[in-house]
Design a protein around this motif. Structure first.
Motif, PDB file in Angstrom:
ATOM      1  N   GLY A   1      37.148  71.627  28.165  1.00 36.18           N
ATOM      2  CA  GLY A   1      38.166  72.098  27.243  1.00 36.18           C
ATOM      3  C   GLY A   1      39.432  71.283  27.390  1.00 36.18           C
ATOM      4  O   GLY A   1      39.629  70.566  28.351  1.00 36.18           O
ATOM      5  N   SER A   2      40.316  71.411  26.429  1.00 37.23           N
ATOM      6  CA  SER A   2      41.526  70.592  26.449  1.00 37.23           C
ATOM      7  C   SER A   2      42.765  71.437  26.672  1.00 37.23           C
ATOM      8  O   SER A   2      43.851  71.047  26.308  1.00 37.23           O
ATOM      9  CB  SER A   2      41.629  69.810  25.140  1.00 37.23           C
ATOM     10  N   ARG A   3      42.635  72.631  27.270  1.00 38.00           N
ATOM     11  CA  ARG A   3      43.770  73.508  27.509  1.00 38.00           C
ATOM     12  C   ARG A   3      44.774  72.910  28.476  1.00 38.00           C
ATOM     13  O   ARG A   3      45.957  73.113  28.336  1.00 38.00           O
ATOM     14  CB  ARG A   3      43.312  74.850  28.080  1.00 38.00           C
ATOM     15  N   ALA A   4      44.314  72.211  29.469  1.00 36.85           N
ATOM     16  CA  ALA A   4      45.206  71.718  30.508  1.00 36.85           C
ATOM     17  C   ALA A   4      45.027  70.217  30.684  1.00 36.85           C
ATOM     18  O   ALA A   4      44.038  69.638  30.264  1.00 36.85           O
ATOM     19  CB  ALA A   4      44.907  72.427  31.833  1.00 36.85           C
ATOM     20  N   ILE A   5      45.986  69.621  31.311  1.00 36.11           N
ATOM     21  CA  ILE A   5      45.947  68.195  31.581  1.00 36.11           C
ATOM     22  C   ILE A   5      45.111  67.952  32.831  1.00 36.11           C
ATOM     23  O   ILE A   5      45.227  68.664  33.817  1.00 36.11           O
ATOM     24  CB  ILE A   5      47.371  67.663  31.791  1.00 36.11           C
ATOM     25  N   LEU A   6      44.281  66.918  32.776  1.00 36.61           N
ATOM     26  CA  LEU A   6      43.504  66.537  33.958  1.00 36.61           C
ATOM     27  C   LEU A   6      44.419  65.855  34.956  1.00 36.61           C
ATOM     28  O   LEU A   6      45.237  65.024  34.595  1.00 36.61           O
ATOM     29  CB  LEU A   6      42.397  65.550  33.582  1.00 36.61           C
ATOM     30  N   ASP A   7      44.282  66.224  36.203  1.00 35.12           N
ATOM     31  CA  ASP A   7      44.997  65.562  37.280  1.00 35.12           C
ATOM     32  C   ASP A   7      43.975  64.792  38.100  1.00 35.12           C
ATOM     33  O   ASP A   7      42.796  65.141  38.144  1.00 35.12           O
ATOM     34  CB  ASP A   7      45.703  66.582  38.178  1.00 35.12           C
TER      35      ASP A   7
ATOM     36  N   ALA B   1      39.320  76.787  47.956  1.00 37.86           N
ATOM     37  CA  ALA B   1      40.086  75.679  48.523  1.00 37.86           C
ATOM     38  C   ALA B   1      41.468  76.129  48.965  1.00 37.86           C
ATOM     39  O   ALA B   1      41.956  77.188  48.573  1.00 37.86           O
ATOM     40  CB  ALA B   1      40.231  74.567  47.484  1.00 37.86           C
ATOM     41  N   ALA B   2      42.078  75.270  49.759  1.00 42.59           N
ATOM     42  CA  ALA B   2      43.488  75.383  50.118  1.00 42.59           C
ATOM     43  C   ALA B   2      44.227  74.338  49.288  1.00 42.59           C
ATOM     44  O   ALA B   2      43.760  73.208  49.144  1.00 42.59           O
ATOM     45  CB  ALA B   2      43.677  75.115  51.611  1.00 42.59           C
ATOM     46  N   ALA B   3      45.358  74.724  48.711  1.00 44.95           N
ATOM     47  CA  ALA B   3      46.137  73.827  47.863  1.00 44.95           C
ATOM     48  C   ALA B   3      47.175  73.080  48.691  1.00 44.95           C
ATOM     49  O   ALA B   3      47.852  73.671  49.522  1.00 44.95           O
ATOM     50  CB  ALA B   3      46.825  74.612  46.754  1.00 44.95           C
ATOM     51  N   GLY B   4      47.290  71.804  48.448  1.00 41.20           N
ATOM     52  CA  GLY B   4      48.276  70.986  49.135  1.00 41.20           C
ATOM     53  C   GLY B   4      49.335  70.493  48.174  1.00 41.20           C
ATOM     54  O   GLY B   4      49.230  70.659  46.950  1.00 41.20           O
ATOM     55  N   GLY B   5      50.347  69.886  48.723  1.00 43.18           N
ATOM     56  CA  GLY B   5      51.395  69.270  47.913  1.00 43.18           C
ATOM     57  C   GLY B   5      51.995  70.204  46.888  1.00 43.18           C
ATOM     58  O   GLY B   5      52.217  71.385  47.151  1.00 43.18           O
ATOM     59  N   ASN B   6      52.224  69.663  45.706  1.00 42.80           N
ATOM     60  CA  ASN B   6      52.840  70.433  44.625  1.00 42.80           C
ATOM     61  C   ASN B   6      51.942  71.533  44.074  1.00 42.80           C
ATOM     62  O   ASN B   6      52.426  72.468  43.440  1.00 42.80           O
ATOM     63  CB  ASN B   6      53.274  69.508  43.486  1.00 42.80           C
ATOM     64  N   LEU B   7      50.643  71.436  44.291  1.00 40.34           N
ATOM     65  CA  LEU B   7      49.733  72.466  43.781  1.00 40.34           C
ATOM     66  C   LEU B   7      50.006  73.827  44.415  1.00 40.34           C
ATOM     67  O   LEU B   7      49.796  74.858  43.773  1.00 40.34           O
ATOM     68  CB  LEU B   7      48.275  72.091  44.036  1.00 40.34           C
TER      69      LEU B   7
ATOM     70  N   TYR C   1      40.427  76.315  39.556  1.00 41.82           N
ATOM     71  CA  TYR C   1      40.410  74.931  39.098  1.00 41.82           C
ATOM     72  C   TYR C   1      38.979  74.461  38.918  1.00 41.82           C
ATOM     73  O   TYR C   1      38.081  74.859  39.664  1.00 41.82           O
ATOM     74  CB  TYR C   1      41.081  74.006  40.122  1.00 41.82           C
ATOM     75  N   THR C   2      38.785  73.606  37.928  1.00 43.28           N
ATOM     76  CA  THR C   2      37.543  72.875  37.775  1.00 43.28           C
ATOM     77  C   THR C   2      37.764  71.534  38.466  1.00 43.28           C
ATOM     78  O   THR C   2      38.773  70.870  38.218  1.00 43.28           O
ATOM     79  CB  THR C   2      37.200  72.667  36.288  1.00 43.28           C
ATOM     80  N   VAL C   3      36.840  71.170  39.349  1.00 46.11           N
ATOM     81  CA  VAL C   3      36.980  69.958  40.164  1.00 46.11           C
ATOM     82  C   VAL C   3      35.726  69.110  39.996  1.00 46.11           C
ATOM     83  O   VAL C   3      34.611  69.628  40.024  1.00 46.11           O
ATOM     84  CB  VAL C   3      37.154  70.317  41.658  1.00 46.11           C
ATOM     85  N   ARG C   4      35.948  67.803  39.839  1.00 48.66           N
ATOM     86  CA  ARG C   4      34.823  66.871  39.702  1.00 48.66           C
ATOM     87  C   ARG C   4      35.097  65.633  40.537  1.00 48.66           C
ATOM     88  O   ARG C   4      36.199  65.093  40.533  1.00 48.66           O
ATOM     89  CB  ARG C   4      34.655  66.468  38.237  1.00 48.66           C
ATOM     90  N   CYS C   5      34.097  65.186  41.270  1.00 46.77           N
ATOM     91  CA  CYS C   5      34.197  63.969  42.085  1.00 46.77           C
ATOM     92  C   CYS C   5      34.163  62.748  41.173  1.00 46.77           C
ATOM     93  O   CYS C   5      33.318  62.663  40.280  1.00 46.77           O
ATOM     94  CB  CYS C   5      33.034  63.920  43.079  1.00 46.77           C
TER      95      CYS C   5
ATOM     96  N   GLU D   1      43.396  73.147  35.941  1.00 40.18           N
ATOM     97  CA  GLU D   1      43.418  74.598  36.037  1.00 40.18           C
ATOM     98  C   GLU D   1      42.621  75.176  34.886  1.00 40.18           C
ATOM     99  O   GLU D   1      42.673  74.699  33.766  1.00 40.18           O
ATOM    100  CB  GLU D   1      44.857  75.115  36.003  1.00 40.18           C
ATOM    101  N   VAL D   2      41.857  76.213  35.176  1.00 45.25           N
ATOM    102  CA  VAL D   2      41.019  76.865  34.162  1.00 45.25           C
ATOM    103  C   VAL D   2      41.830  77.964  33.496  1.00 45.25           C
ATOM    104  O   VAL D   2      42.566  78.669  34.105  1.00 45.25           O
ATOM    105  CB  VAL D   2      39.743  77.454  34.811  1.00 45.25           C
TER     106      VAL D   2
END
Length: 148
Positions: free
Chosen positions: A21-27, A58-64, A75-79, A147-148
């Motif tokens: 989906g295009s709801r959020a920006i990919l990081d 997961a544990a969020a780091g940095g600005n997340l 979050y949706t996560v892909r390698c 983010e979903v």
């Protein structure tokens, strides 16, 4: 990077956006993993029900982390680790969904804090989540997430 490689990246991003989906920006960032014990966490303390049955968290780091506002976010996560000269650390390119349950820099999550400080990872995944998308020998991977 060649124009063909850029074209492949753009095509993969378009497919990814179509799937997720295009709801959020990919990081784009790094992910590492940590092992049990996963509690206590900054989000939910010692409550064992905070761990999703799938063990994809997961544990969020940095600005997340966002001063704790990340608790419960999904979050949706892909390698995406791959290069022509180095074999990919990715086991596959299928995305997974993870829930944020902790801060990667939490003093109560020493394994996550260590992994985040060594790798600079935005997400420190549970061992199950990490192994769902990374090859067994990988210590950290490059990821796309949203983010979903």
């Amino acid at each position: 990077m060649s124009s063909v490689q850029w074209l492949l990246i753009l095509l993969a991003s378009a497919v990814w956006m179509n799937v997720c989906g295009s709801r959020a920006i990919l990081d784009v960032g790094k992910a590492a993993y940590y092992s049990s014990p996963y509690t206590p966490t900054e989000c939910y303390g010692v409550d064992p029900s905070q761990l999703p049955p799938s063990n994809l968290f997961a544990a969020a780091g940095g600005n997340l982390w966002d001063d704790g506002a990340a608790c419960g976010r999904v979050y949706t996560v892909r390698c995406i680790s791959a290069s022509q000269s180095v074999p990919s650390n990715c086991a596959n390119d299928r995305p997974i969904r993870i829930k944020i349950i902790d801060s990667a820099l939490s003093s109560t999550s020493a394994a996550a804090a260590y992994k985040q400080s060594v790798t600079g990872a935005e997400l420190v995944l549970s061992e199950v989540a990490f192994k769902a998308i990374a090859k067994p020998f990988a210590a950290s991977i490059d990821i796309e997430f949203q983010e979903v």
